[in-house]
Design a protein around this motif. Structure first.
Motif, PDB file in Angstrom:
ATOM      1  N   ALA A  14       0.777  -1.374   0.080  1.00 36.17           N
ATOM      2  CA  ALA A  14      -0.024  -0.009   0.135  1.00 36.17           C
ATOM      3  C   ALA A  14       0.770   1.157   0.070  1.00 36.17           C
ATOM      4  N   PHE A  17       0.411   4.179  -4.985  1.00 35.09           N
ATOM      5  CA  PHE A  17      -0.295   3.403  -6.092  1.00 35.09           C
ATOM      6  C   PHE A  17      -1.209   2.558  -5.778  1.00 35.09           C
ATOM      7  N   PHE A  37      -2.639  -5.220   1.521  1.00 35.26           N
ATOM      8  CA  PHE A  37      -1.881  -5.579   2.694  1.00 35.26           C
ATOM      9  C   PHE A  37      -0.608  -4.656   2.392  1.00 35.26           C
ATOM     10  N   ARG A  39       3.008  -3.987   4.798  1.00 34.33           N
ATOM     11  CA  ARG A  39       3.917  -4.629   5.570  1.00 34.33           C
ATOM     12  C   ARG A  39       4.437  -3.663   6.709  1.00 34.33           C
ATOM     13  N   HIS A  46       9.112   6.197   1.086  1.00 39.42           N
ATOM     14  CA  HIS A  46      10.522   6.020   0.958  1.00 39.42           C
ATOM     15  C   HIS A  46      11.253   6.717   2.075  1.00 39.42           C
ATOM     16  N   LEU A  49      14.824   8.009   1.798  1.00 41.66           N
ATOM     17  CA  LEU A  49      15.295   9.325   1.204  1.00 41.66           C
ATOM     18  C   LEU A  49      14.388  10.285   1.711  1.00 41.66           C
ATOM     19  N   LEU A  56       8.041  17.364  -3.728  1.00 40.31           N
ATOM     20  CA  LEU A  56       7.545  16.545  -4.846  1.00 40.31           C
ATOM     21  C   LEU A  56       7.892  17.465  -6.144  1.00 40.31           C
ATOM     22  N   GLN A  57       7.964  16.622  -7.217  1.00 40.52           N
ATOM     23  CA  GLN A  57       8.120  16.848  -8.396  1.00 40.52           C
ATOM     24  C   GLN A  57       6.623  16.908  -9.027  1.00 40.52           C
ATOM     25  N   THR A  58       5.455  16.899  -8.622  1.00 41.22           N
ATOM     26  CA  THR A  58       4.271  16.839  -9.102  1.00 41.22           C
ATOM     27  C   THR A  58       3.285  17.559  -8.296  1.00 41.22           C
ATOM     28  N   ARG A  99       8.278  16.508   0.501  1.00 40.79           N
ATOM     29  CA  ARG A  99       8.174  15.294   0.553  1.00 40.79           C
ATOM     30  C   ARG A  99       7.599  14.606   2.128  1.00 40.79           C
ATOM     31  N   GLU A 120       0.659  -5.904   7.910  1.00 36.68           N
ATOM     32  CA  GLU A 120       0.213  -7.198   7.555  1.00 36.68           C
ATOM     33  C   GLU A 120       1.078  -7.419   6.275  1.00 36.68           C
ATOM     34  N   ALA A 121       2.383  -7.914   6.219  1.00 35.80           N
ATOM     35  CA  ALA A 121       2.963  -8.532   5.075  1.00 35.80           C
ATOM     36  C   ALA A 121       2.261  -9.486   4.422  1.00 35.80           C
ATOM     37  N   THR A 150       4.001  -3.486  -4.855  1.00 33.60           N
ATOM     38  CA  THR A 150       5.159  -3.608  -4.046  1.00 33.60           C
ATOM     39  C   THR A 150       6.430  -2.796  -4.281  1.00 33.60           C
ATOM     40  N   CYS A 341       6.728 -13.168  -2.239  1.00 34.82           N
ATOM     41  CA  CYS A 341       5.628 -13.931  -1.965  1.00 34.82           C
ATOM     42  C   CYS A 341       4.922 -14.400  -3.346  1.00 34.82           C
ATOM     43  N   GLN A 391       5.169   7.341 -12.106  1.00 38.98           N
ATOM     44  CA  GLN A 391       4.896   8.566 -11.618  1.00 38.98           C
ATOM     45  C   GLN A 391       3.679   8.768 -10.858  1.00 38.98           C
ATOM     46  N   LEU A 392       3.448   9.916  -9.896  1.00 35.27           N
ATOM     47  CA  LEU A 392       2.184   9.971  -9.265  1.00 35.27           C
ATOM     48  C   LEU A 392       1.165  10.584 -10.254  1.00 35.27           C
TER      49      LEU A 392
HETATM   50  C1  FAD Z   1      12.436   9.427  -3.211  1.00 31.29           C
HETATM   51  C2  FAD Z   1      11.489   9.451  -4.285  1.00 31.29           C
HETATM   52  C3  FAD Z   1      10.696  10.353  -4.586  1.00 31.29           C
HETATM   53  C4  FAD Z   1       9.884  10.604  -5.681  1.00 31.29           C
HETATM   54  N1  FAD Z   1       9.092  11.477  -5.900  1.00 31.29           N
HETATM   55  C5  FAD Z   1       8.109  11.491  -6.937  1.00 31.29           C
HETATM   56  C6  FAD Z   1       7.404  12.695  -7.300  1.00 31.29           C
HETATM   57  O1  FAD Z   1       7.760  13.701  -6.562  1.00 31.29           O
HETATM   58  N2  FAD Z   1       6.611  12.740  -8.178  1.00 31.29           N
HETATM   59  C7  FAD Z   1       6.282  11.541  -8.769  1.00 31.29           C
HETATM   60  O2  FAD Z   1       5.569  11.451  -9.810  1.00 31.29           O
HETATM   61  N3  FAD Z   1       7.128  10.334  -8.591  1.00 31.29           N
HETATM   62  C8  FAD Z   1       7.882  10.314  -7.627  1.00 31.29           C
HETATM   63  N4  FAD Z   1       8.576   9.341  -7.154  1.00 31.29           N
HETATM   64  C9  FAD Z   1       8.108   7.874  -8.020  1.00 31.29           C
HETATM   65  C10 FAD Z   1       6.965   7.241  -7.511  1.00 31.29           C
HETATM   66  O3  FAD Z   1       5.873   8.226  -7.385  1.00 31.29           O
HETATM   67  C11 FAD Z   1       7.388   6.844  -6.295  1.00 31.29           C
HETATM   68  O4  FAD Z   1       8.431   5.775  -6.282  1.00 31.29           O
HETATM   69  C12 FAD Z   1       5.993   5.893  -5.620  1.00 31.29           C
HETATM   70  O5  FAD Z   1       6.338   5.848  -4.085  1.00 31.29           O
HETATM   71  C13 FAD Z   1       5.895   4.529  -6.424  1.00 31.29           C
HETATM   72  O6  FAD Z   1       4.550   3.840  -5.425  1.00 31.29           O
HETATM   73  P1  FAD Z   1       4.503   2.486  -5.346  1.00 31.29           P
HETATM   74  O7  FAD Z   1       3.317   2.371  -4.479  1.00 31.29           O
HETATM   75  O8  FAD Z   1       4.580   1.673  -6.670  1.00 31.29           O
HETATM   76  O9  FAD Z   1       5.573   1.855  -4.667  1.00 31.29           O
HETATM   77  P2  FAD Z   1       6.312   2.075  -3.117  1.00 31.29           P
HETATM   78  O10 FAD Z   1       6.168   3.534  -2.525  1.00 31.29           O
HETATM   79  O11 FAD Z   1       7.736   1.638  -3.036  1.00 31.29           O
HETATM   80  O12 FAD Z   1       5.285   1.317  -2.151  1.00 31.29           O
HETATM   81  C14 FAD Z   1       5.353  -0.033  -2.251  1.00 31.29           C
HETATM   82  C15 FAD Z   1       4.928  -0.655  -0.860  1.00 31.29           C
HETATM   83  O13 FAD Z   1       4.966  -2.177  -0.641  1.00 31.29           O
HETATM   84  C16 FAD Z   1       5.006  -2.746   0.453  1.00 31.29           C
HETATM   85  N5  FAD Z   1       5.444  -4.076   0.391  1.00 31.29           N
HETATM   86  C17 FAD Z   1       6.330  -4.697  -0.469  1.00 31.29           C
HETATM   87  N6  FAD Z   1       6.347  -5.823  -0.361  1.00 31.29           N
HETATM   88  C18 FAD Z   1       5.235  -6.142   0.385  1.00 31.29           C
HETATM   89  C19 FAD Z   1       4.661  -7.498   0.752  1.00 31.29           C
HETATM   90  N7  FAD Z   1       5.225  -8.737   0.690  1.00 31.29           N
HETATM   91  N8  FAD Z   1       3.471  -7.421   1.685  1.00 31.29           N
HETATM   92  C20 FAD Z   1       2.822  -6.161   1.916  1.00 31.29           C
HETATM   93  N9  FAD Z   1       3.603  -5.173   1.603  1.00 31.29           N
HETATM   94  C21 FAD Z   1       4.798  -4.913   0.801  1.00 31.29           C
HETATM   95  C22 FAD Z   1       6.201  -1.808   0.999  1.00 31.29           C
HETATM   96  O14 FAD Z   1       6.455  -1.636   2.306  1.00 31.29           O
HETATM   97  C23 FAD Z   1       5.663  -0.220   0.106  1.00 31.29           C
HETATM   98  O15 FAD Z   1       5.333   0.301   1.172  1.00 31.29           O
HETATM   99  C24 FAD Z   1       9.572   9.266  -6.361  1.00 31.29           C
HETATM  100  C25 FAD Z   1      10.272   8.097  -6.141  1.00 31.29           C
HETATM  101  C26 FAD Z   1      11.159   8.135  -4.953  1.00 31.29           C
HETATM  102  C27 FAD Z   1      12.254   6.963  -4.828  1.00 31.29           C
END
Ligand code: FAD
Length: 435
Positions: A14, A17, A37, A39, A46, A49, A56-58, A99, A120-121, A150, A341, A391-392
């Protein structure tokens, strides 16, 4: 298994995205049983970082929901109002949200959503005759469909992987522990936003006063994110839909050409950096202990005593240079990764010639399983849906696209007015209609 453990959609992770899908599913519009779910007990965006003065870039309106459900109670504006700081937020006239504030917003949304299970992983996902079986830290669930969210995995060049440790690290780990760069020679590799954020913080002494600070980038210069209006049209549903229909090699070419639309450094961050360098070294006259090295590709890393020697190759001359360092930080990005998993199902997912998932227009992965059970993937389709995908910017639209597909009707109205740009060739018939 209780009824509440039987789901239409189970989300793995969660981060923002999947959280966006959870937030939109939490409405009367879809009537879907969903559970996401995560974890982490206390979701932070993040955390490795999460540095001072990072933004934010957005734009903040591109939050979890607003683009498709502006009346949702999970919007960034709702967050501001609930925290009683709407007027002060406006008065602050922030170009972009920090951020830290956006992370707090995401955490606020995650904690109030009943379909998000924190701490809850997911441990295992299997398929049987009745659909997906999901085993988490807290129980067993059944789901018709999955949403993989994830995230990505930090990527280091192969030559650095073997030396990985507390002094040779990926940017994503930098804020995870206390660090002390005092008196050390620090090299930052990677000319994107994370490299810039780390260099600026090191320059300002966030981890103590380094002896030397070098920033190496393969790019020709420290290049800005292109945030202009027509470039931002790449971050629209209209463009994304057309992009998905192009041949693979054309899409790859376009993504490469659009690099700075998504992967540059914000002009505000570049300006802060330049001013900091000017103030320290030109105005205050400090000896030049911080330097920038563009157009160099890092090609090797070896140990030298307690430190390292990083070798680079110059992009114009081919010359090799050697940098002595006590600490090397690789801000070298992230790569696609499917969670452990999912190991049992991973071989059943179709891959293209580059090893990427094959995603349909509704972000459904192609696989050899029953069509009644779909696996959606978010943050996995830069090659298929374009540069907006990691991206967001379009997350709320993508979430609504996925939910509409599962619901089997237009729970969210995603129709749009005609835009100013004709991305696709116009057939003669359409010309005639247009006149
Ligand atoms: C530092 C940084 C800044 C960014 N800034 C921007 C921005 O300003 N604008 C923009 O458009 N994009 C930005 N991005 C790009 C993108 O928006 C982000 O990476 C965003 O967080 C992606 O979301 P996500 O949900 O795919 O992944 P993540 O944010 O990585 O979330 C994945 C989640 O899954 C969980 N997870 C993993 N495995 C399991 C499991 N087995 N069971 C349960 N949970 C699990 C993790 O704990 C984590 O919370 C940025 C990226 C980074 C790294």
């Amino acid at each position: 298994m209780s009824d509440s453990n039987v789901l239409d959609l189970a989300g793995l992770g969660a981060g923002p995205f999947n959280l966006s899908i959870a937030a939109l599913a939490d409405s009367h519009l879809t009537r879907l049983a969903t559970r996401f779910f995560e974890r982490r007990h206390d979701p932070v965006w993040h955390p490795g970082l999460m540095l001072p003065d990072t933004h934010l870039q957005t734009g903040f309106l591109k939050d979890l929901v607003t683009a498709v459900a502006p009346d949702s109670r999970h919007s960034f504006l709702s967050y501001l109002v609930e925290h009683r700081r709407f007027y002060r937020f406006l008065n602050a006239e922030l170009g972009t949200v920090s951020r830290a504030e956006f992370s707090d917003y995401l955490g606020w949304a995650a904690r109030r959503l009943e379909n998000v299970a924190l701490g809850e992983a997911v441990r295992e996902v299997r398929l049987d005759a009745r659909g997906f079986r999901i085993r988490t830290d807290a129980g067993d669930y059944r789901a018709r469909h999955l949403s993989l969210g994830t995230g990505k995995r930090p990527w280091l060049p192969d030559f650095a992987e073997a030396l990985r440790g507390s002094h040779c690290l990926h940017a994503a780990e930098i804020a995870r522990t206390q660090r002390d760069f005092s008196g050390r020679r620090v090299v930052v590799v990677g000319g994107g936003q994370s490299g810039a954020d780390i260099f600026l913080n090191a320059l300002r002494g966030h981890w103590g006063q380094p002896r030397e600070l070098h920033w190496i980038s393969r790019r020709r210069n420290f290049e800005p994110l292109d945030e202009t209006a027509f470039t931002n049209e790449y971050f629209t549903p209209d463009y994304t839909r057309g992009f998905h229909g192009l041949p693979r090699e054309v899409r790859a070419r376009e993504v490469a050409a659009q690099k700075l639309a998504s992967d540059g450094i914000t002009p505000a961050a570049l300006q802060s950096l330049y001013r900091e360098l000017y103030h320290r070294f030109d105005v205050l006259g400090e000896p030049r202990w911080a330097r920038l090295f563009p157009h160099r590709e890092a090609v090797a890393l070896s140990r030298s005593g307690l430190g390292f020697v990083l070798t680079t190759q110059h992009g114009l001359t081919g010359d090799r240079e050697h940098f002595n360092a006590d600490v090397v930080v690789f801000a070298t990005g992230f790569c696609s990764h499917l969670p452990d998993c999912l190991a049992e199902l991973t071989p059943r997912l179709e891959r293209d010639a580059h090893g990427e998932l094959v995603l349909g227009p509704h972000f459904e992965a192609s696989w050899d399983g029953p069509t009644a059970h779909r696996i959606y993937a978010v943050n996995a389709g830069r090659h298929s849906h374009g540069i907006a995908e990691p991206q967001l910017s379009l997350m709320a639209w993508r979430s609504a696209t996925i939910l509409n597909h599962i619901a089997g009707h237009q729970a969210f109205d995603l129709s749009e007015n005609e835009g100013p740009i004709e991305w696709q060739p116009i057939t003669e018939q359409r010309w005639v209609q247009a006149i």
